[in-house]
Structure formats: C-alpha cells, structure tokens
Write a protein that holds these residues in place. Structure first.
Motif, PDB file in Angstrom:
ATOM      1  N   LEU A  72       0.863  -1.185   0.000  1.00 23.99           N
ATOM      2  CA  LEU A  72       0.000   0.000   0.000  1.00 23.99           C
ATOM      3  C   LEU A  72       0.897   1.231   0.000  1.00 23.99           C
ATOM      4  O   LEU A  72       1.896   1.273   0.729  1.00 23.99           O
ATOM      5  N   VAL A  73       0.554   2.224  -0.821  1.00 22.76           N
ATOM      6  CA  VAL A  73       1.340   3.460  -0.862  1.00 22.76           C
ATOM      7  C   VAL A  73       0.452   4.646  -0.487  1.00 22.76           C
ATOM      8  O   VAL A  73      -0.750   4.648  -0.758  1.00 22.76           O
ATOM      9  N   ALA A  74       1.075   5.642   0.148  1.00 25.17           N
ATOM     10  CA  ALA A  74       0.340   6.853   0.538  1.00 25.17           C
ATOM     11  C   ALA A  74       1.260   8.055   0.446  1.00 25.17           C
ATOM     12  O   ALA A  74       2.467   7.939   0.675  1.00 25.17           O
ATOM     13  N   SER A  75       0.691   9.213   0.109  1.00 21.17           N
ATOM     14  CA  SER A  75       1.483  10.445   0.023  1.00 21.17           C
ATOM     15  C   SER A  75       1.149  11.369   1.187  1.00 21.17           C
ATOM     16  O   SER A  75      -0.007  11.747   1.381  1.00 21.17           O
ATOM     17  N   ALA A  76       2.202  11.748   1.938  1.00 17.60           N
ATOM     18  CA  ALA A  76       2.033  12.717   3.029  1.00 17.60           C
ATOM     19  C   ALA A  76       2.568  14.077   2.595  1.00 17.60           C
ATOM     20  O   ALA A  76       2.882  14.922   3.429  1.00 17.60           O
ATOM     21  N   PHE A  97      -3.591   2.149  -3.329  1.00 14.18           N
ATOM     22  CA  PHE A  97      -3.345   3.570  -3.066  1.00 14.18           C
ATOM     23  C   PHE A  97      -4.257   4.035  -1.943  1.00 14.18           C
ATOM     24  O   PHE A  97      -5.470   3.813  -1.964  1.00 14.18           O
ATOM     25  N   PHE A  98      -3.658   4.697  -0.950  1.00 20.59           N
ATOM     26  CA  PHE A  98      -4.441   5.275   0.149  1.00 20.59           C
ATOM     27  C   PHE A  98      -4.609   6.765  -0.136  1.00 20.59           C
ATOM     28  O   PHE A  98      -3.625   7.513  -0.181  1.00 20.59           O
ATOM     29  N   PRO A  99      -5.843   7.227  -0.358  1.00 18.84           N
ATOM     30  CA  PRO A  99      -6.047   8.637  -0.745  1.00 18.84           C
ATOM     31  C   PRO A  99      -5.732   9.612   0.384  1.00 18.84           C
ATOM     32  O   PRO A  99      -5.898   9.302   1.566  1.00 18.84           O
ATOM     33  N   SER A 100      -5.257  10.787  -0.004  1.00 22.41           N
ATOM     34  CA  SER A 100      -4.974  11.861   0.965  1.00 22.41           C
ATOM     35  C   SER A 100      -5.238  13.194   0.284  1.00 22.41           C
ATOM     36  O   SER A 100      -5.392  13.262  -0.942  1.00 22.41           O
ATOM     37  N   GLU A 154      -0.822   7.501   9.618  1.00 19.82           N
ATOM     38  CA  GLU A 154      -1.481   6.592  10.562  1.00 19.82           C
ATOM     39  C   GLU A 154      -2.721   5.955   9.929  1.00 19.82           C
ATOM     40  O   GLU A 154      -3.012   4.771  10.158  1.00 19.82           O
ATOM     41  N   GLY A 155      -3.421   6.742   9.126  1.00 22.29           N
ATOM     42  CA  GLY A 155      -4.604   6.205   8.423  1.00 22.29           C
ATOM     43  C   GLY A 155      -4.209   5.122   7.431  1.00 22.29           C
ATOM     44  O   GLY A 155      -4.895   4.096   7.294  1.00 22.29           O
ATOM     45  N   ALA A 156      -3.092   5.346   6.729  1.00 25.03           N
ATOM     46  CA  ALA A 156      -2.615   4.364   5.742  1.00 25.03           C
ATOM     47  C   ALA A 156      -2.225   3.050   6.423  1.00 25.03           C
ATOM     48  O   ALA A 156      -2.540   1.958   5.924  1.00 25.03           O
ATOM     49  N   ILE A 157      -1.571   3.153   7.563  1.00 24.76           N
ATOM     50  CA  ILE A 157      -1.144   1.958   8.296  1.00 24.76           C
ATOM     51  C   ILE A 157      -2.366   1.191   8.816  1.00 24.76           C
ATOM     52  O   ILE A 157      -2.425  -0.046   8.734  1.00 24.76           O
ATOM     53  N   ILE A 176       4.309   1.988   2.145  1.00 27.02           N
ATOM     54  CA  ILE A 176       5.362   2.951   1.785  1.00 27.02           C
ATOM     55  C   ILE A 176       4.778   4.352   1.850  1.00 27.02           C
ATOM     56  O   ILE A 176       3.784   4.653   1.178  1.00 27.02           O
ATOM     57  N   ILE A 177       5.388   5.200   2.681  1.00 27.25           N
ATOM     58  CA  ILE A 177       4.900   6.576   2.868  1.00 27.25           C
ATOM     59  C   ILE A 177       5.819   7.555   2.147  1.00 27.25           C
ATOM     60  O   ILE A 177       7.016   7.633   2.432  1.00 27.25           O
ATOM     61  N   ASP A 178       5.251   8.294   1.183  1.00 33.59           N
ATOM     62  CA  ASP A 178       5.983   9.362   0.494  1.00 33.59           C
ATOM     63  C   ASP A 178       5.876  10.630   1.338  1.00 33.59           C
ATOM     64  O   ASP A 178       4.811  10.909   1.899  1.00 33.59           O
TER      65      ASP A 178
END
Length: 459
Positions: free
Chosen positions: A133-137, A159-162, A173-176, A188-190
């Motif tokens: 799962l990938v997410a952009s911070a 993909f975890f939306p943000s 934290e939401g992505a995890i 993986i957090i960008d």
C-alpha cells in the motif's frame, strides 16, 4: 553513470598492469592518476584521501610485492577498496516485522521520491511477492498525490487517498490502519520535500517518523548532484535514523561521485539504484558488481539475473531446438531476438555488463540504438509470412513495398537482410561450439560500417 570514471581508471591501471615489478615510483604515479580520476568523478575529498591511503598501504605491502603478477594484484587492491568504500555487500530491506512493515521515504524535492515509491512497490510485489500500500504525506503539492495515485495504478499497488488539508501524521497513521484491515504486507509513505534543507521540513519529518516508527527510513538522493548528494544525506541522517539510501538517475551522465561518497560519509548503505524512468528500473545495489563495472570488468551476475527475469525461456528453448535440428534461423527468429535485446536494455546494455566491453558498449549505443532496433522490427513486420520464412524470395519490387510499409529506404532493407545472414551464420557456429567468443564475433558483423568491434585478442 560511471563512464568517465571507468575510462580514467582503465587508462591509469592499464599502465601498471603490465609491470613486472611494482616500485614506490610506479605505484605513486598510478595512485596520482587514480586520485585525479576520483576527484574528476566528484567524489568527496575526505573519501578520496582515505581511499588513496588505504590502497597505498596495501599496494606496498606483502600481498602485492610477493605476487607473480603485481600489476594485476594492484588492480585487485583497487577493486577491493572500491567495494569497501561502497559498503562491502548488498543490503536488503529489513521487513521482518509484524505486518505491515512501514517504509518512510525522505529526500529533497526533485530527487525522484514519488517515482521511487512506485518503483519500490513494484520491486516488492514482483520480486519479493509482497502486497503493498502506498500513501502520500506531501500536503504541499497536490500534484504529487495525484502522481502517486497514477503510478500506484500502473504498478498495481493499493493507493491510500490523501488531500492537502490533512496533517501528514494523520495520513500516515490512516494508511497503516488501512493496511492492517486489508492484511497488506508493506506500507510505503511518500513525504514532502523542499528545494533545499530547511528547519520546517526537518521538524515535520521527525514528527512523522516519531509517530509511525518505520522499520525502514530510506533517503532518496539524485546521483546527478555528485558529492552534494552525500552531504545532503548526512544532513538528513543527522535528523533521522536513516536505514539506507536510494540513488536515483544512475542511468544518466552523473560522474559517480555520489555512489562512492554516500556510504563513507553517512555510514548508511546504498540499497537501491534507479536506472531509468520506467517503474521496473530499480535495482538492488551490489558494491562488488558496481566496482567491477567501474574497473571495466563487467557485471556478469547482474546480466544473468536480468536474463532470468526478462528473457522468454519458452522462445529461447524453441529456437535452440530448432537450430540443433538443422533448421534455418529465419526473420521471425531474428525479430524475436531483437525484441529480447530491447527487453534487456538494448545491445549497449548487454555489452556494458560483459567483461572488457566498456568501449564496445559505447560504440554499440552510437550505432545500434533503440530507435534502430524498432526500425528493424518494423521492417520485418512489413513482410509477408513467406518472406520472413524465406528471405531469399525478397526481390527489388518486394523491397520497395517493405520499405514503404515500414517508412524506411531500400538500403535499410538490404542492411537488415545482410545482418540477418550474418546472425544466421553466427547462430550455426554458436549452436555447435557455444562459446562467448563465437557469439561476440558474430555480433561484430551486425555493426554498421565504422562501428565494428576490436579484434577478439584485444578484449
């Protein structure tokens, strides 16, 4: 990336390889050349000083002086010290934790962080068989979030939306939490980058790191920035407990200074190298293989691994059986070989990994580039099945039709047919004797006028 460094080191080491005996004088001359080569490659000065001192201590020691071939032993010493500077061994990601394993990506803006997230996700899915799962911070650049969403779709990662109005810690934290719900192996957090290091960015990423406690914190750095890459990595390492480095744009014309400086300055291993823009262009960093390529000794292990992944084994076995039965190598087979070569990075990509082929790889790149391989493929595709199976039936009128259909000239068709005949002969020899020398002699005939290989004895 290492072309200039390889050329300079090859020239300087060639002078000493043939020496029957090493003396203080010829070692001094060789070391001066090596030092200049490293400085020109933009290797950090402290690293150069330490490297030269270590080589000198070993070169004047017993292991070289007692050798029957001291010149070659000196090259071995340089190779061993290059490996030491870059980190001794390939270090894998440490994902042995209760899922999901969290990977945090840090780095400056423009270094290729977001693309590297997608590349790493694909690498983990395809070669480690992990769900990702990938997410952009990165809340400061909405385009970065959209870019990651697109790339995630390409590599088939979740993909975890943000959005830009969220707090980076809440996003991570939401992505995890989402990954836990879906039993996903790796997150993986960008993160956000800046054009330069600043206090706000460091404060934010430290807060983020503290909140999610990632098992891997990877620093993404542009190899084009030379020794500055190592200095930037050090600044991040002082702020964060980095576990490794991803070196991007290593396929460009960077001089190699970053690869030789990062480990020595930060103490952190380079874990991956980005070798192109496509999402499959991420390779584990093997210091021994890179050192071998820098010294013009090739990288056969990487070539074998790449062949295992990318070559169509079914087609290869079919062709081998066909030739062993005495059947002709036709234009359909030739087209298959061209496509396999493109998958392996073109002729230059292949030759670059073979021992002693550095200069030949450059010549091949000039004369047999991807555009030419595509053009050759188009010409074969414009032929009828009969013409592909029996090239001798191709008359002048047929050549005109093929040239028109493929957007080429009649002389291009003639060159293709000539190259096919030479490849056909080479395949016959290769199937009988199976030697690399025979294959390379056969490839010599495929080079256009003025781009031939040097005699085999000089390789």
């Amino acid at each position: 990336m290492f072309e200039n460094l390889t050329d300079r080191l090859s020239d300087s080491l060639r002078k000493i390889t043939g020496q029957a005996k090493l003396t203080e004088d010829n070692i001094k001359d060789a070391l001066r050349e090596v030092r200049m080569a490293l400085l020109e490659a933009d290797v950090a000065l402290p690293v150069v000083k330490s490297f030269i001192e270590d080589v000198k201590n070993r070169a004047v020691g017993q292991e070289v002086q007692r050798s029957l071939t001291p010149g070659q032993e000196f090259v071995k010493v340089v190779n061993a010290e290059l490996v030491k500077v870059m980190g001794e061994a390939c270090e894998d990601l440490k994902l042995n934790t209760q899922p999901p394993a969290v990977v945090l990506m840090a780095g400056l803006q423009g270094a290729g962080k977001t693309t590297s997230v997608a590349k790493l996700a694909r690498f983990l899915k395809e070669r480690r068989k992990k769900s990702v799962l990938v997410a952009s911070a990165d809340i400061y650049r909405p385009a970065a979030i959209k870019q990651l969403e697109t790339l995630a779709g390409d590599v088939k990662a979740t993909f975890f939306p943000s959005s830009s109005d969220q707090d980076p810690v809440d996003i991570a934290e939401g992505a995890i939490a989402e990954a836990k719900r879906k039993f996903i192996d790796v997150v993986i957090i960008d993160t956000a980058g800046r054009l330069h290091i600043d206090a706000d960015m460091m404060t934010e990423i430290k807060r983020l790191h503290s909140a999610i406690n990632p098992i891997e914190t990877l620093f993404v750095v542009d190899s084009m920035t030379g020794q500055d890459a190592a200095n930037t990595a050090k600044a991040f390492n002082d702020a964060l407990p980095l576990t490794g480095v991803i070196l991007t744009k290593a396929d460009g014309d960077a001089r190699g200074g970053a690869a030789l400086s990062v480990r020595a300055i930060t103490g952190k291993p380079i874990k991956f190298m980005g070798m192109g823009e496509k999402t499959d262009a991420l390779e584990p960093f093997h210091p021994d293989r890179i050192a071998s390529r820098i010294l013009g000794m090739g990288d056969v292990m990487s070539l074998i691994e790449e062949a295992e992944r990318k070559l169509d084994k079914g087609k290869a076995e079919k062709l081998t059986k066909k030739i062993k039965k005495g059947k002709s190598f036709d234009l359909e087979d030739f087209r298959d070989q061209l496509m396999q070569m493109k998958n392996m990075g073109g002729m230059a990509g292949l030759l670059d990994k073979l021992p002693g082929m550095g200069q030949i790889g450059k010549m091949a790149q000039e004369h047999v580039n991807d555009k030419m391989l595509t053009q050759m493929e188009a010409m074969i595709n414009s032929m009828t099945p009969q013409e592909r199976s029996f090239p001798d039936v191709i008359s002048n009128s047929r050549k005109k039709r093929i040239a028109l259909g493929s957007g080429t000239q009649i002389q291009d068709i003639n060159r293709l047919l000539k190259q096919h005949k030479q490849m056909q002969k080479m395949m016959k020899k290769f199937s009988k004797k199976g030697s690399m020398a025979n294959m390379m002699r056969g490839m010599k005939g495929m080079m256009p006028p003025g781009g031939g290989f040097p005699p085999m004895g000089r390789m």
